[in-house]
Design an enzyme around this catalytic site. Structure first.
Site, PDB file in Angstrom:
ATOM      1  N   GLU A 202       0.863  -1.178   0.000  1.00  0.00           N
ATOM      2  CA  GLU A 202       0.000   0.000   0.000  1.00  0.00           C
ATOM      3  C   GLU A 202       0.902   1.231   0.000  1.00  0.00           C
ATOM      4  OE1 GLU A 202      -3.589   0.162   2.795  1.00  0.00           O
ATOM      5  OE2 GLU A 202      -2.070   1.220   3.957  1.00  0.00           O
ATOM      6  N   HIS A 237       3.480   1.650  15.947  1.00  0.00           N
ATOM      7  CA  HIS A 237       2.185   1.617  15.267  1.00  0.00           C
ATOM      8  C   HIS A 237       1.042   1.252  16.209  1.00  0.00           C
ATOM      9  CE1 HIS A 237       4.274   2.162  11.530  1.00  0.00           C
ATOM     10  NE2 HIS A 237       4.920   1.023  11.652  1.00  0.00           N
ATOM     11  N   ARG A 293     -14.834  -4.619  17.057  1.00  0.00           N
ATOM     12  CA  ARG A 293     -14.899  -4.874  18.501  1.00  0.00           C
ATOM     13  C   ARG A 293     -15.009  -3.545  19.226  1.00  0.00           C
ATOM     14  NH1 ARG A 293      -9.197  -4.719  17.279  1.00  0.00           N
ATOM     15  NH2 ARG A 293      -8.457  -2.775  18.168  1.00  0.00           N
TER      16      ARG A 293
HETATM   17  P1  ADP Z   1      -2.905  -2.960  12.707  1.00  0.00           P
HETATM   18  O1  ADP Z   1      -4.197  -3.551  12.264  1.00  0.00           O
HETATM   19  O2  ADP Z   1      -1.759  -3.926  12.704  1.00  0.00           O
HETATM   20  O3  ADP Z   1      -3.015  -2.166  13.984  1.00  0.00           O
HETATM   21  P2  ADP Z   1      -3.288  -0.705  10.945  1.00  0.00           P
HETATM   22  O4  ADP Z   1      -3.515  -0.984   9.510  1.00  0.00           O
HETATM   23  O5  ADP Z   1      -4.465  -0.371  11.804  1.00  0.00           O
HETATM   24  O6  ADP Z   1      -2.471  -1.927  11.591  1.00  0.00           O
HETATM   25  O7  ADP Z   1      -2.209   0.445  11.090  1.00  0.00           O
HETATM   26  C1  ADP Z   1      -1.696   0.845  12.351  1.00  0.00           C
HETATM   27  C2  ADP Z   1      -0.873   2.096  12.189  1.00  0.00           C
HETATM   28  O8  ADP Z   1       0.177   1.897  11.243  1.00  0.00           O
HETATM   29  C3  ADP Z   1      -1.613   3.303  11.684  1.00  0.00           C
HETATM   30  O9  ADP Z   1      -2.307   3.995  12.698  1.00  0.00           O
HETATM   31  C4  ADP Z   1      -0.478   4.131  11.091  1.00  0.00           C
HETATM   32  O10 ADP Z   1       0.260   4.791  12.099  1.00  0.00           O
HETATM   33  C5  ADP Z   1       0.419   3.075  10.486  1.00  0.00           C
HETATM   34  N1  ADP Z   1       0.073   2.851   9.069  1.00  0.00           N
HETATM   35  C6  ADP Z   1      -0.664   1.838   8.560  1.00  0.00           C
HETATM   36  N2  ADP Z   1      -0.783   1.952   7.218  1.00  0.00           N
HETATM   37  C7  ADP Z   1      -0.099   3.052   6.865  1.00  0.00           C
HETATM   38  C8  ADP Z   1       0.148   3.732   5.604  1.00  0.00           C
HETATM   39  N3  ADP Z   1      -0.329   3.267   4.454  1.00  0.00           N
HETATM   40  N4  ADP Z   1       0.873   4.870   5.636  1.00  0.00           N
HETATM   41  C9  ADP Z   1       1.364   5.359   6.805  1.00  0.00           C
HETATM   42  N5  ADP Z   1       1.167   4.784   8.001  1.00  0.00           N
HETATM   43  C10 ADP Z   1       0.448   3.640   8.043  1.00  0.00           C
END
Ligand code: ADP
Length: 450
Positions: A202, A237, A293
């Site tokens: 992505e 993250h 959730r």
């Molecule tokens: P998880 O489900 O593992 O928690 P997420 O997809 O919710 O992962 O992403 C968690 C965090 O990772 C986001 O809040 C952001 O800080 C970072 N992140 C995820 N995708 C991106 C992206 N495409 N660009 C920049 N930061 C990202």
């Protein structure tokens, strides 16, 4: 009105107590489960009845589906609340509950399954017209194709596990040279952590904000949102500070994002409480994923809307219609949550389990503490390091920050290292005070203990 006579809470720590509090208010009896090291935990004392579920390791205890279902039946519970983590987003478990005639307090197992795949949910949202970041729609199939699509998308890109969660397995890739290794590593981590090696690529946003919307829907087609939360302050993250509402939200942006959030809810036939997560940068927002959730940070939404989300979850699971419409939900003031983790913020947030030798909880105007700890409590090493959630409400964002500073001053936790001193520094940081945050705030600000 009694919705259920008895509910089993399939979790531990603060969230188990949070759910039991709602049950107690509603006149519902509660059943706790506990692993061996949790025998003397507060959630066990809080419940009306409690059962040993198994050994310390989560696979033997809080993830032991059949044992939990057995206990539910033996104890006469009619419903199971999973809290967050453990089995909360396990569609197989929700399905098993259905089969056994137990109500799973959450969305349908089909919704959990559909949203459990980040790739699948992105497809669904793209079709529904919700903005998503450019990505590899079929996941990563061959290295050549991954290279081609990444070049199209433009570096940096991020490699993510489709079944991922908790920030696990995500790899940021700066240029083509690093792609192969990141994909291999991502697949390896995904396979071992989630049992599914599917990864996708992505577009990586360099300094986005994480903004999410709380949604709530019943089983009769009524759905509302409960406004937004800003969750940009993260470590690895994972969120560390959350607030409601998002400090940079405008009426126009809120209208667009809320409409997208409700579209996500509708397109997936979703009911119960859920969170639609977006990344936001340069005036644009992109759907990231839906969490099926109750979230850790539901507390700040409760403080600014006055709506008890756990009580709503229980009512919806019992088949009730929502008792309010969108226009009945108003935003009142501002709330901030600081996650207090037993971790060393000066040593890469390394977990610091151990015994709490002194404990004094803050209080006073606008303060809410959700915790599962007490003086003399030993934090077991094998579970989540989050031991408490400290929340502060104020009529304005400034007042909520002032109250948080005061509550952090009052909070005494001795015996283990915690994130409290870091939160003190964040609450005094000029960029935070200005509402000027992004997901790299902690790395960039070098916020240190005071
Ligand atoms: P998880 O489900 O593992 O928690 P997420 O997809 O919710 O992962 O992403 C968690 C965090 O990772 C986001 O809040 C952001 O800080 C970072 N992140 C995820 N995708 C991106 C992206 N495409 N660009 C920049 N930061 C990202």
């Amino acid at each position: 009105m009694t919705y259920f006579e008895r509910v089993l809470v399939a979790n531990r720590g603060e969230i188990a107590i949070r759910v039991m509090r709602a049950c107690r208010e509603m006149g519902i009896e509660t059943v706790a489960i506990y692993s061996e090291p949790d025998k003397h935990s507060l959630h066990v004392k809080y419940a009306d009845e409690s059962f040993l579920v198994g050994e310390a390791h989560p696979s033997k205890s809080y993830l032991n589906q059949e044992r939990i279902i057995d206990i539910a039946k033996k104890s006469g519970a009619e419903a199971i609340h999973p809290g967050y983590g453990f089995l909360a987003e396990n569609s197989g478990f929700a399905h098993r509950c259905d089969e056994e005639g137990l109500t799973f307090i959450g969305p349908s197992w089909k919704s959990i399954e559909a949203m459990g795949s980040k790739l699948g949910s992105k497809h669904m949202m793209e079709e529904a017209g919700v903005p998503v970041l450019p990505y590899t729609p079929d996941g990563v199939t061959t290295l050549d194709e991954a290279k081609r699509i990444s070049a199209d998308i433009g570096y940096p890109v991020i490699v993510k596990a489709s079944a991922g969660g908790g920030g696990i397995g995500m790899q940021i890739v700066e240029d083509e040279a690093g792609l192969e290794e990141a994909i291999e590593k991502g697949m390896r981590i995904a396979a071992s952590a989630f049992g599914d090696s599917t990864v996708f690529i992505e577009k990586y946003l360099v300094k986005p904000r994480h903004i999410e919307f709380q949604v709530l829907a019943d089983q009769h087609g009524n759905r509302v949102h409960l406004y937004d939360r800003e969750c940009s302050i993260q470590r690895r993250h994972q969120k560390l500070v959350e607030e409601a509402p998002c400090p940079i939200m405008t009426d126009e942006l809120r209208e667009r994002m809320a409409e997208s959030a409700l579209k996500v809810t509708e397109a997936s036939g979703y009911y119960n409480a859920g969170t639609v997560e977006f990344l936001y940068a340069n005036g644009e927002y992109y759907f990231m994923e839906m969490n099926t959730r109750l979230q850790v940070e539901h507390t700040v939404t409760e403080m600014v809307t006055g709506i008890d989300l756990v009580r709503q979850q229980i009512a919806v699971a019992a088949g009730e219609e929502l008792s309010f419409a969108q226009d009945d939900i108003t935003l009142n003031g501002h709330a901030i949550e600081c996650r207090i983790n037993a971790e060393d913020p000066l040593n890469n947030f390394q977990a610091d389990p151990g015994k709490i030798v002194r404990y004094r909880s803050p209080g006073g105007p606008g303060i809410r503490v959700d915790s599962g700890i007490h003086m003399g409590y030993s934090i077991p090493p094998m579970y989540d390091s989050m031991i408490s959630k400290l929340c502060g409400w104020g009529r304005t964002r400034t007042e909520s920050i002032e109250r948080m500073r005061r509550a952090i001053f009052e909070y005494v936790i001795l015996g283990v290292k915690t994130t409290l001193p870091l939160h003190h520094a964040i609450m005094n940081n000029r960029h935070f005070i200005a509402g000027d945050t992004h997901t790299h705030f902690l790395q960039e600000e070098h916020v240190k203990e005071n």
